[in-house]
Design an enzyme around this catalytic site. Structure first.
Site, PDB file in Angstrom:
ATOM      1  N   ARG A   1     -10.185 -11.552   2.280  1.00  0.00           N
ATOM      2  CA  ARG A   1     -11.040 -12.615   1.738  1.00  0.00           C
ATOM      3  C   ARG A   1     -10.342 -13.973   1.792  1.00  0.00           C
ATOM      4  NH1 ARG A   1     -11.455  -9.432  -3.833  1.00  0.00           N
ATOM      5  NH2 ARG A   1     -11.200  -7.744  -2.358  1.00  0.00           N
TER       6      ARG A   1
ATOM      7  N   LYS B   1       0.834  -1.200   0.000  1.00  0.00           N
ATOM      8  CA  LYS B   1       0.000   0.000   0.000  1.00  0.00           C
ATOM      9  C   LYS B   1       0.874   1.257   0.000  1.00  0.00           C
ATOM     10  CE  LYS B   1      -3.915  -1.834   2.669  1.00  0.00           C
ATOM     11  NZ  LYS B   1      -4.954  -1.647   1.654  1.00  0.00           N
TER      12      LYS B   1
HETATM   13  N1  BES Z   1      -7.980  -3.737   4.426  1.00  0.00           N
HETATM   14  C1  BES Z   1      -8.176  -3.399   3.077  1.00  0.00           C
HETATM   15  C2  BES Z   1      -9.484  -2.699   2.800  1.00  0.00           C
HETATM   16  C3  BES Z   1      -9.575  -1.288   3.267  1.00  0.00           C
HETATM   17  C4  BES Z   1      -9.194  -0.256   2.443  1.00  0.00           C
HETATM   18  C5  BES Z   1     -10.101  -1.009   4.495  1.00  0.00           C
HETATM   19  C6  BES Z   1      -9.314   1.037   2.869  1.00  0.00           C
HETATM   20  C7  BES Z   1     -10.218   0.293   4.913  1.00  0.00           C
HETATM   21  C8  BES Z   1      -9.838   1.317   4.105  1.00  0.00           C
HETATM   22  C9  BES Z   1      -8.178  -4.661   2.194  1.00  0.00           C
HETATM   23  O1  BES Z   1      -7.377  -5.693   2.636  1.00  0.00           O
HETATM   24  C10 BES Z   1      -7.652  -4.233   0.869  1.00  0.00           C
HETATM   25  O2  BES Z   1      -6.531  -3.821   0.803  1.00  0.00           O
HETATM   26  N2  BES Z   1      -8.506  -4.326  -0.154  1.00  0.00           N
HETATM   27  C11 BES Z   1      -8.138  -3.908  -1.457  1.00  0.00           C
HETATM   28  C12 BES Z   1      -8.699  -4.895  -2.428  1.00  0.00           C
HETATM   29  C13 BES Z   1      -8.162  -4.727  -3.821  1.00  0.00           C
HETATM   30  C14 BES Z   1      -6.712  -5.127  -3.870  1.00  0.00           C
HETATM   31  C15 BES Z   1      -8.975  -5.586  -4.735  1.00  0.00           C
HETATM   32  C16 BES Z   1      -8.727  -2.519  -1.690  1.00  0.00           C
HETATM   33  O3  BES Z   1      -9.847  -2.266  -1.257  1.00  0.00           O
HETATM   34  O4  BES Z   1      -8.045  -1.701  -2.285  1.00  0.00           O
HETATM   35 ZN    ZN Z   2      -5.366  -5.517   2.021  1.00  0.00          ZN
END
Ligand code: BES
Ligand code: ZN
Ligand code: ZN
Length: 480
Positions: free
Chosen positions: A334, A260
């Protein structure tokens, strides 16, 4: 906060401040409020707060007129907010002992519980790691009620409010202090205090069970993963129902190799909010004793880009035998939930609810006001929605249609862990459905609702503790 019920008229209760709800269009003449209404200084607007000294007709040192808005729009959720806002206002002034005037028109159980919950939630600050001595909090909260027999409702409010704050405190813990093992310790201690069963599966046990999706996420971190299992089993349980609560417990989400951006990454300590909500809900369930069996399953891992981390393109085999192409290591929630859902089914759950900070996409879709709700069947959707409405924890149904499965096609495995650019919250839910299989199931995406970026008058910024109240009510109100 010490909570008491004072079965006397509010004016006779001794306190540093007496909170008095007032309403729009109802000129309240009590406690010297008439002049303020007449001059227009007080209108009773929602969460309008006016502090009075030397008010006539009260023993309390001060009166806080707290606006409830239009009476026809007022409900238990508004009452919870009013109580929270009043408590936050008073404690900021270092006021310690508070009473609340609950008029007989609010004699229903829902209102009394909501007042207590609001006060407990409003008193919480995410300041556990601040070392200053002048932390402000309310010592005593007395409910001055004209209606007798509210003790059960008050007790219920206390249990639920404290469980929600327990969850908020857990979510607020930084990832250096709350590792997966530390989270298991918290659950074990809570279970011992509450009379719940608790098991903690370690890496070896999870390997034996074939939890390849969960272990793939864990392998990038030096912190070992755990699966926390909490069990509530009443003697008189209805044999037909075993509710399973499954919560995402990523103690920190760096994204892994699909890392990230640095900006805002510190917030990713809250990526275990779903798991913390399940543990908090179990704490309340142990005390309130619903008639059904309830178990919680909380897979806890740290998603790190260590040298052993899984890579984009890796293929893992989940506990139910399905192969998954890990196209993006940041879609880790997931993966761990896949195995937790399979395990919950294997342990005999007849109905499943999961909560997870699963996607940024749900925040794009619904903002911070509603959690995304996805249900495999109408019955489950209606049960969860009814509980959420009753508790003022907003949720909005989103689709879970088969056609979306197309988006998760992989050329190399049974399923990919991400869809394309569009419908990200839906494809995440569709992915989970492959593992909930035919068990009635509801998925709650709480990425937008588990954390408040700015304080509200009734709630400090930081973790909200959603959806603890909904889950507790779901178990309490379960009818076959
Ligand atoms: N923990 C994150 C989701 C999230 C994002 C929670 C922002 C709170 C605020 C999750 O594990 C994630 O990173 N999801 C990705 C999925 C994508 C790679 C398909 C996302 O939402 O960007
Ligand atoms: Zn994530
Ligand atoms: Zn995550």
């Amino acid at each position: 906060m010490q909570i008491t019920v004072e079965p006397k008229p509010a004016g006779q209760v001794e306190a540093d401040a007496l909170i008095v709800p007032v309403f729009e269009g109802r000129k309240d003449a009590r406690f010297g409020a008439a002049d303020l209404f007449n001059s227009g200084e007080v209108a009773g607007k929602p969460l309008e707060l006016t502090l009075l000294h030397h008010a006539p007709g009260v023993r309390a040192t001060r009166v806080l007129l707290a606006g409830g808005g239009k009476p026809e729009k007022f409900d238990a959720a508004e009452m919870r907010r009013l109580s929270g806002a009043a408590v936050r206002f008073l404690k900021a002034k270092s006021i310690k002992n508070v009473a609340f005037a609950l008029d007989p028109e609010f004699g229903g159980d829902g209102y009394a519980s909501a007042v207590i919950e609001g006060a407990i939630l409003g008193d919480f600050e995410p300041d556990r790691y601040k070392t200053s001595d002048d932390k402000k909090s309310i010592d005593g909260f007395a409910l001055a009620a004209g209606t007798p027999g509210l003790d059960t409702a008050v007790e219920r409010g206390r249990i639920v409010g404290e469980a929600q704050n327990f969850t908020r405190d857990l979510v607020n813990q930084p990832a250096n202090r709350l590792t997966p093992l530390a989270m298991a310790d918290v659950a074990r201690k809570m279970a011992a205090e509450s009379g719940l069963e608790c098991e903690v599966l370690d890496r070896d046990e999870m390997e034996k069970l074939g939890m390849g999706a969960l272990l793939g996420v864990a392998q990038g971190s030096a912190e070992p993963p755990v699966m926390i299992v909490l069990g509530y089993r009443p003697a008189d349980a209805r044999a037909s129902v075993h509710l399973g609560l499954v919560g995402k417990g990523v103690t920190f989400d760096t994204g892994g190799i699909s890392i990230k951006p640095a900006d805002g990454m510190e917030k990713m300590k809250y990526d275990m909010a779903g798991g913390a909500a399940m543990i908090g809900a179990m704490r309340a369930i142990a005390q309130l004793r619903p008639a059904i069996r309830v178990s919680a399953f909380v897979p806890c891992v740290e998603n790190m880009p260590g040298s052993r981390a899984q890579r984009p393109g890796d293929i893992v085999t989940a506990m139910n035998g399905k192969t998954i192409e890990v196209v993006n290591t940041d879609a880790e929630g997931r993966l761990i939930l896949a195995d937790a859902l399979t395990y919950a089914r294997r342990r005999g759950c007849t109905h499943l609810v999961d909560a997870a900070t699963l996607t940024g996409a749900v925040v794009v879709a619904l903002g911070h006001l509603n959690a995304g709700l996805f249900a495999s069947e109408d019955g489950m959707r209606d049960r969860v929605l009814a509980a959420s409405r009753a508790e003022g924890e907003r949720m909005w149904p989103l689709p879970l249609e088969e056609d979306y499965k197309e988006y998760l096609k992989s050329s190399f495995a049974d399923i990919a862990n991400v869809g394309g650019r569009w419908g990200g919250a839906v494809t995440a839910a569709i992915f989970l459905k492959e593992f909930a299989e035919d068990t009635p199931w509801t998925h709650l995406d709480i990425a937008g609702t588990a954390w408040l970026d700015e304080s509200k008058p009734y709630l400090a910024k930081g973790p909200t503790g959603l959806p603890v109240r909904t889950l507790v009510r779901l178990a309490m109100d379960w009818k076959d």
